[in-house]
Scaffold this motif. Structure first.
Motif, PDB file in Angstrom:
ATOM      1  N   GLU A 170       0.613  -0.750  -0.146  1.00 19.85           N
ATOM      2  CA  GLU A 170      -0.344  -0.337   0.282  1.00 19.85           C
ATOM      3  C   GLU A 170       1.338   1.037  -0.187  1.00 19.85           C
ATOM      4  O   GLU A 170       0.399   2.158  -0.339  1.00 19.85           O
ATOM      5  CB  GLU A 170      -1.023  -0.122   1.500  1.00 19.85           C
ATOM      6  CG  GLU A 170      -2.336  -0.719   1.230  1.00 19.85           C
ATOM      7  CD  GLU A 170      -2.901  -0.906   2.714  1.00 19.85           C
ATOM      8  OE1 GLU A 170      -3.861  -1.175   2.509  1.00 19.85           O
ATOM      9  OE2 GLU A 170      -2.500  -0.270   3.742  1.00 19.85           O
ATOM     10  N   ALA A 171       1.947   0.964   0.690  1.00 17.42           N
ATOM     11  CA  ALA A 171       2.232   2.824   1.427  1.00 17.42           C
ATOM     12  C   ALA A 171       3.843   2.846  -0.359  1.00 17.42           C
ATOM     13  O   ALA A 171       3.527   3.190  -1.489  1.00 17.42           O
ATOM     14  CB  ALA A 171       3.570   1.983   2.537  1.00 17.42           C
ATOM     15  N   ASN A 172       4.612   1.467  -0.911  1.00 19.63           N
ATOM     16  CA  ASN A 172       4.687   1.239  -1.749  1.00 19.63           C
ATOM     17  C   ASN A 172       4.148   2.607  -3.773  1.00 19.63           C
ATOM     18  O   ASN A 172       4.058   3.298  -4.424  1.00 19.63           O
ATOM     19  CB  ASN A 172       5.205   0.322  -3.042  1.00 19.63           C
ATOM     20  CG  ASN A 172       6.241   0.721  -3.535  1.00 19.63           C
ATOM     21  OD1 ASN A 172       7.202   0.757  -4.638  1.00 19.63           O
ATOM     22  ND2 ASN A 172       5.506  -0.171  -5.308  1.00 19.63           N
ATOM     23  N   ASP A 173       2.714   1.699  -3.487  1.00 18.35           N
ATOM     24  CA  ASP A 173       1.633   2.165  -4.664  1.00 18.35           C
ATOM     25  C   ASP A 173       1.385   3.760  -4.376  1.00 18.35           C
ATOM     26  O   ASP A 173       0.930   4.208  -5.062  1.00 18.35           O
ATOM     27  CB  ASP A 173       0.430   1.891  -4.404  1.00 18.35           C
ATOM     28  CG  ASP A 173       0.262   0.212  -5.019  1.00 18.35           C
ATOM     29  OD1 ASP A 173       1.451   0.588  -5.963  1.00 18.35           O
ATOM     30  OD2 ASP A 173      -0.692  -0.079  -5.501  1.00 18.35           O
ATOM     31  N   ARG A 174       1.952   4.493  -2.879  1.00 18.43           N
ATOM     32  CA  ARG A 174       1.093   6.234  -2.724  1.00 18.43           C
ATOM     33  C   ARG A 174       2.686   6.629  -2.864  1.00 18.43           C
ATOM     34  O   ARG A 174       2.703   7.687  -2.564  1.00 18.43           O
ATOM     35  CB  ARG A 174       0.530   5.881  -1.231  1.00 18.43           C
ATOM     36  CG  ARG A 174      -0.844   5.752  -0.938  1.00 18.43           C
ATOM     37  CD  ARG A 174      -1.308   5.098   0.630  1.00 18.43           C
ATOM     38  NE  ARG A 174      -2.148   5.130   0.599  1.00 18.43           N
ATOM     39  CZ  ARG A 174      -2.912   3.582  -0.200  1.00 18.43           C
ATOM     40  NH1 ARG A 174      -2.322   2.592   0.015  1.00 18.43           N
ATOM     41  NH2 ARG A 174      -4.405   4.102  -0.062  1.00 18.43           N
ATOM     42  N   GLY A 175       3.331   6.021  -3.212  1.00 15.85           N
ATOM     43  CA  GLY A 175       5.177   6.486  -3.451  1.00 15.85           C
ATOM     44  C   GLY A 175       6.163   6.761  -1.865  1.00 15.85           C
ATOM     45  O   GLY A 175       6.835   7.284  -2.444  1.00 15.85           O
ATOM     46  N   TYR A 176       5.862   5.881  -1.161  1.00 17.62           N
ATOM     47  CA  TYR A 176       6.934   5.819   0.197  1.00 17.62           C
ATOM     48  C   TYR A 176       7.545   5.028  -0.619  1.00 17.62           C
ATOM     49  O   TYR A 176       7.548   4.391  -1.547  1.00 17.62           O
ATOM     50  CB  TYR A 176       5.863   5.525   1.260  1.00 17.62           C
ATOM     51  CG  TYR A 176       5.558   7.040   1.565  1.00 17.62           C
ATOM     52  CD1 TYR A 176       5.813   7.289   2.280  1.00 17.62           C
ATOM     53  CD2 TYR A 176       4.353   6.345   1.470  1.00 17.62           C
ATOM     54  CE1 TYR A 176       4.781   8.706   2.779  1.00 17.62           C
ATOM     55  CE2 TYR A 176       2.705   7.915   1.546  1.00 17.62           C
ATOM     56  CZ  TYR A 176       3.182   8.585   1.967  1.00 17.62           C
ATOM     57  OH  TYR A 176       2.375   9.719   2.619  1.00 17.62           O
ATOM     58  N   GLU A 177       8.893   4.894  -0.370  1.00 17.33           N
ATOM     59  CA  GLU A 177      10.087   4.177  -0.297  1.00 17.33           C
ATOM     60  C   GLU A 177      10.846   3.635   1.124  1.00 17.33           C
ATOM     61  O   GLU A 177      10.303   4.390   2.087  1.00 17.33           O
ATOM     62  CB  GLU A 177      11.928   5.832   0.069  1.00 17.33           C
ATOM     63  CG  GLU A 177      11.672   6.553  -1.406  1.00 17.33           C
ATOM     64  CD  GLU A 177      11.921   6.152  -2.877  1.00 17.33           C
ATOM     65  OE1 GLU A 177      12.234   4.959  -3.348  1.00 17.33           O
ATOM     66  OE2 GLU A 177      12.497   6.501  -3.693  1.00 17.33           O
ATOM     67  N   CYS A 178      10.094   2.202   0.882  1.00 15.65           N
ATOM     68  CA  CYS A 178       9.939   1.263   1.645  1.00 15.65           C
ATOM     69  C   CYS A 178      11.404   0.557   1.688  1.00 15.65           C
ATOM     70  O   CYS A 178      11.162   0.023   1.099  1.00 15.65           O
ATOM     71  CB  CYS A 178       8.461   0.596   1.577  1.00 15.65           C
ATOM     72  SG  CYS A 178       7.138   1.713   1.234  1.00 15.65           S
ATOM     73  N   LEU A 179      11.717   0.391   3.362  1.00 15.02           N
ATOM     74  CA  LEU A 179      12.718  -0.847   3.064  1.00 15.02           C
ATOM     75  C   LEU A 179      11.912  -2.252   4.779  1.00 15.02           C
ATOM     76  O   LEU A 179      11.656  -1.272   5.348  1.00 15.02           O
ATOM     77  CB  LEU A 179      13.431  -0.407   4.110  1.00 15.02           C
ATOM     78  CG  LEU A 179      15.266  -0.809   4.232  1.00 15.02           C
ATOM     79  CD1 LEU A 179      16.256  -0.121   4.408  1.00 15.02           C
ATOM     80  CD2 LEU A 179      14.961  -1.731   5.320  1.00 15.02           C
ATOM     81  N   LEU A 180      12.027  -3.124   4.462  1.00 10.89           N
ATOM     82  CA  LEU A 180      12.262  -3.563   5.300  1.00 10.89           C
ATOM     83  C   LEU A 180      12.698  -4.758   5.688  1.00 10.89           C
ATOM     84  O   LEU A 180      13.753  -5.510   5.360  1.00 10.89           O
ATOM     85  CB  LEU A 180      10.982  -5.180   4.334  1.00 10.89           C
ATOM     86  CG  LEU A 180      10.209  -6.010   5.045  1.00 10.89           C
ATOM     87  CD1 LEU A 180       9.286  -6.257   5.517  1.00 10.89           C
ATOM     88  CD2 LEU A 180       9.511  -7.429   3.687  1.00 10.89           C
ATOM     89  N   VAL A 181      12.773  -4.912   7.070  1.00  5.71           N
ATOM     90  CA  VAL A 181      14.633  -4.865   8.054  1.00  5.71           C
ATOM     91  C   VAL A 181      13.905  -6.031   8.417  1.00  5.71           C
ATOM     92  O   VAL A 181      12.851  -6.710   8.595  1.00  5.71           O
ATOM     93  CB  VAL A 181      14.067  -3.989   9.505  1.00  5.71           C
ATOM     94  CG1 VAL A 181      15.085  -4.380  10.282  1.00  5.71           C
ATOM     95  CG2 VAL A 181      13.635  -2.728   8.863  1.00  5.71           C
ATOM     96  N   GLU A 182      14.859  -6.841   7.380  1.00  2.00           N
ATOM     97  CA  GLU A 182      14.824  -8.595   7.451  1.00  2.00           C
ATOM     98  C   GLU A 182      14.257  -8.899   8.536  1.00  2.00           C
ATOM     99  O   GLU A 182      13.593  -9.627   9.239  1.00  2.00           O
ATOM    100  CB  GLU A 182      16.476  -8.903   7.249  1.00  2.00           C
ATOM    101  CG  GLU A 182      16.692  -8.222   5.328  1.00  2.00           C
ATOM    102  CD  GLU A 182      17.771  -8.105   5.145  1.00  2.00           C
ATOM    103  OE1 GLU A 182      18.748  -8.080   6.289  1.00  2.00           O
ATOM    104  OE2 GLU A 182      17.750  -8.170   3.739  1.00  2.00           O
ATOM    105  N   ASP A 183      15.701  -8.691   9.854  1.00  3.99           N
ATOM    106  CA  ASP A 183      15.249  -9.072  11.073  1.00  3.99           C
ATOM    107  C   ASP A 183      14.468  -8.482  12.221  1.00  3.99           C
ATOM    108  O   ASP A 183      14.763  -9.075  13.357  1.00  3.99           O
ATOM    109  CB  ASP A 183      16.525  -9.516  12.017  1.00  3.99           C
ATOM    110  CG  ASP A 183      17.474  -8.360  12.048  1.00  3.99           C
ATOM    111  OD1 ASP A 183      17.212  -7.384  11.460  1.00  3.99           O
ATOM    112  OD2 ASP A 183      18.495  -8.247  12.741  1.00  3.99           O
ATOM    113  N   ALA A 184      13.501  -8.161  11.893  1.00  4.64           N
ATOM    114  CA  ALA A 184      12.403  -6.960  12.710  1.00  4.64           C
ATOM    115  C   ALA A 184      11.427  -7.386  12.164  1.00  4.64           C
ATOM    116  O   ALA A 184      10.382  -6.777  12.582  1.00  4.64           O
ATOM    117  CB  ALA A 184      12.572  -5.881  12.652  1.00  4.64           C
ATOM    118  N   THR A 185      11.394  -8.438  10.879  1.00  4.00           N
ATOM    119  CA  THR A 185       9.805  -8.876  10.965  1.00  4.00           C
ATOM    120  C   THR A 185       9.723 -10.658  11.020  1.00  4.00           C
ATOM    121  O   THR A 185      10.629 -11.133  10.778  1.00  4.00           O
ATOM    122  CB  THR A 185       9.602  -8.171   9.582  1.00  4.00           C
ATOM    123  OG1 THR A 185       8.484  -9.200   8.988  1.00  4.00           O
ATOM    124  CG2 THR A 185      10.655  -8.708   8.574  1.00  4.00           C
TER     125      THR A 185
END
Ligand code: C5J
Length: 235
Positions: A170-185
Motif C-alpha cells: 500500500e505504501a509503495n503504491d502511494r509513493g513511499y520509499e519502503c525498506l523491510l527490516v529483515e530481522d525485525a519482521t
C-alpha cells in the motif's frame, strides 16, 4: 549521510525527519497464547524472536527524535468495522469478537489487543488502530505522513506476509520509499517470510528494499538528531 547497505542496492537516507519507523501489530493477539494467532492454530512463540531487534530500532529512533508509528489490528466492540467474510474466516473454535483468555479476540481495547510491554509506545508516538491488514485502509495514516513530510518508511512487525507485506505494498503504491527490516519482521511460517523478503527486493527492488537492523543502526550513526517536533501524537 551514509546510505543503508541494503538489497538489491543501497537505500539512500532522506533528510531529517522524513524517515519513519513503522511497527506493525506487535500486539499480544499475535504474540501470546490465547490470542488471534493462537486461535488460528499457529506457534506464536516464533514471533518473539524479533523483539530485541525492534527494541534496538525503537531506541535509535527515539534517541534521534525520528517519527515512530505503531499499528494495531483490531475492531470496534460492535464489530461494525469487521466484514462478515473476515469475521467468519478460519476453522478454529475462536473467531474475531469471541471471548478468549485475553478478552475478546481482535477487539480494540481488550487485553489481548495491547502492544506487548517491551515495545509499548511512548505518548508522543502515533498509534494507528486498523480494521484491515493494510495500515492505510480506513485509517488516517496517509494524512499523517503527508502532513509531516515523511517520505521514507522502515517497515517492521508481524506477520511478514500478511499485515506487513500488505502495508508495504500500500505504501509503495502511494509513493513511499519502503525498506523491510529483515530481522525485525517475522511470520508463523519461515518460508513465507523468506519469500516475502525475496519478492520485495526482486526485479531491482520492485516494491522496496530489505536490510538488517545492524546495517540500519550503523547508517543512523551518521544521521543528525533533531528537535522533538518530529514526533507524532497518538490518534
Ligand atoms: C494477521 C497480521 N496475520 N498482523 N494479521 O492476521 O499480520
Amino acid at each position: 549521510m551514509n546510505p543503508i547497505p541494503a538489497q538489491p542496492y543501497d537505500y539512500p537516507l532522506p533528510e531529517h525527519p522524513k524517515l519513519a519507523l513503522v511497527i506493525i501489530d506487535m500486539q499480544r493477539d499475535f504474540l501470546e497464547p490465547g490470542g488471534f494467532g493462537d486461535a488460528l492454530g499457529n506457534d506464536v512463540k516464533r514471533l518473539q524472536a524479533i523483539v530485541p531487534a525492534l527494541k534496538q530500532l525503537l531506541d535509535a529512533f527515539r534517541a534521534l527524535n525520528l517519527p515512530i508509528i505503531h499499528t494495531l489490528e483490531g475492531h470496534q466492540s460492535d464489530l461494525s468495522d469487521c466484514p462478515v467474510a473476515k469475521q467468519q474466516r478460519g476453522t478454529g473454535n475462536l473467531k474475531i469478537g469471541d471471548a478468549g483468555p485475553m478478552g475478546r479476540i481482535l477487539v480494540l481495547g481488550e487485553p489481548g489487543n495491547q502492544i506487548i510491554p517491551e515495545l509499548a509506545p511512548q505518548l508522543d508516538e502515533l498509534v494507528i488502530p486498523k480494521p484491515g491488514k493494510g495500515a492505510f485502509y480506513k485509517t488516517p495514516l496517509e494524512e499523517h505522513l503527508r502532513d509531516r513530510g515523511i517520505t521514507h518508511l522502515l517497515i517492521t512487525g508481524v506477520t511478514t506476509e500478511v499485515c506487513v507485506q500488505t502495508t508495504l505494498r500500500e505504501a509503495n503504491d502511494r509513493g513511499y520509499e519502503c525498506l523491510l527490516v529483515e530481522d525485525a519482521t517475522e511470520s508463523y511460517f519461515p518460508h513465507f517470510k523468506q519469500a516475502t523478503l525475496e519478492m520485495v527486493r526482486s526485479q531491482g527492488g520492485i516494491i522496496g528494499w530489505t536490510a538488517s537492523t545492524n546495517a540500519i543502526l550503523s547508517a543512523l550513526e551518521s544521521f543528525p538528531s533533531a528537535n522533538s517536533s518530529s514526533q507524532l501524537s497518538s490518534v
